[in-house]
Write a protein that holds these residues in place. Sequence first.
Motif, PDB file in Angstrom:
ATOM      1  N   ASP A   7      -3.162  -2.473  -1.119  1.00  0.00           N
ATOM      2  CA  ASP A   7      -2.236  -1.412  -1.528  1.00  0.00           C
ATOM      3  C   ASP A   7      -3.023  -0.115  -1.543  1.00  0.00           C
ATOM      4  OD1 ASP A   7      -0.091   0.030  -2.501  1.00  0.00           O
ATOM      5  OD2 ASP A   7      -0.574  -0.434  -4.590  1.00  0.00           O
ATOM      6  N   ALA A   8      -2.925   0.653  -0.484  1.00  0.00           N
ATOM      7  CA  ALA A   8      -3.712   1.881  -0.360  1.00  0.00           C
ATOM      8  C   ALA A   8      -2.841   2.985   0.217  1.00  0.00           C
ATOM      9  CB  ALA A   8      -4.912   1.642   0.546  1.00  0.00           C
ATOM     10  N   PRO A   9      -3.121   4.239  -0.172  1.00  0.00           N
ATOM     11  CA  PRO A   9      -2.355   5.339   0.420  1.00  0.00           C
ATOM     12  C   PRO A   9      -2.734   5.530   1.884  1.00  0.00           C
ATOM     13  CG  PRO A   9      -4.091   6.200  -0.982  1.00  0.00           C
ATOM     14  CD  PRO A   9      -4.115   4.700  -1.135  1.00  0.00           C
ATOM     15  N   VAL A  10      -1.765   5.890   2.690  1.00  0.00           N
ATOM     16  CA  VAL A  10      -2.019   6.189   4.100  1.00  0.00           C
ATOM     17  C   VAL A  10      -1.339   7.500   4.450  1.00  0.00           C
ATOM     18  CG1 VAL A  10      -2.243   3.777   4.802  1.00  0.00           C
ATOM     19  CG2 VAL A  10      -0.004   4.890   4.927  1.00  0.00           C
ATOM     20  N   CYS A  52      -5.962   5.512   7.361  1.00  0.00           N
ATOM     21  CA  CYS A  52      -6.231   4.802   6.106  1.00  0.00           C
ATOM     22  C   CYS A  52      -7.738   4.709   5.945  1.00  0.00           C
ATOM     23  CB  CYS A  52      -5.597   3.414   6.149  1.00  0.00           C
ATOM     24  SG  CYS A  52      -5.819   2.464   4.635  1.00  0.00           S
ATOM     25  N   GLY A  53      -8.284   5.484   5.021  1.00  0.00           N
ATOM     26  CA  GLY A  53      -9.737   5.499   4.838  1.00  0.00           C
ATOM     27  C   GLY A  53     -10.420   5.968   6.105  1.00  0.00           C
ATOM     28  N   ASP A  54     -11.342   5.166   6.614  1.00  0.00           N
ATOM     29  CA  ASP A  54     -12.084   5.516   7.825  1.00  0.00           C
ATOM     30  C   ASP A  54     -11.391   5.031   9.098  1.00  0.00           C
ATOM     31  OD1 ASP A  54     -14.170   6.839   6.560  1.00  0.00           O
ATOM     32  OD2 ASP A  54     -15.231   4.970   6.168  1.00  0.00           O
ATOM     33  N   HIS A  55     -10.186   4.504   8.962  1.00  0.00           N
ATOM     34  CA  HIS A  55      -9.505   3.918  10.108  1.00  0.00           C
ATOM     35  C   HIS A  55      -8.316   4.764  10.553  1.00  0.00           C
ATOM     36  CE1 HIS A  55     -11.883   0.285   9.673  1.00  0.00           C
ATOM     37  NE2 HIS A  55     -11.671   0.398   8.374  1.00  0.00           N
TER      38      HIS A  55
END
Length: 105
Positions: A7-10, A52-55
């Motif tokens: 569950d992460a913000p994108v 999303c993060g480094d992706h």
Amino acid sequence: SSDLELDAPVRVILLNGNNITHAGRFVNASASGMKITMGSELFVGTRIRVDCGDHAIVGEVRRCHTGAAGYVIGLETIEWNDRRELSSAVSTLGDFPELRHASNC
């Protein structure tokens, strides 16, 4: 299973020429696709980039239906890139001001 659940913000960028950005949430991903939620409806066939993060994941919308947190979007993954590699490539290519000046003649 090999699915990644998180569950992460994108950040969702529509790849339609306008590069409109939306906020969303990552739900899960597999080798062939991923699921996100967001507040806007997307049409099947729409190409988007999900940061999303480094992706940075480029995908095509395969499903879209209403859910508890807005819309649930199912994507088929087209490309999965590491944004750290992308940003270093862009900064290398962007350091040629003399080429920009030459094209203004």
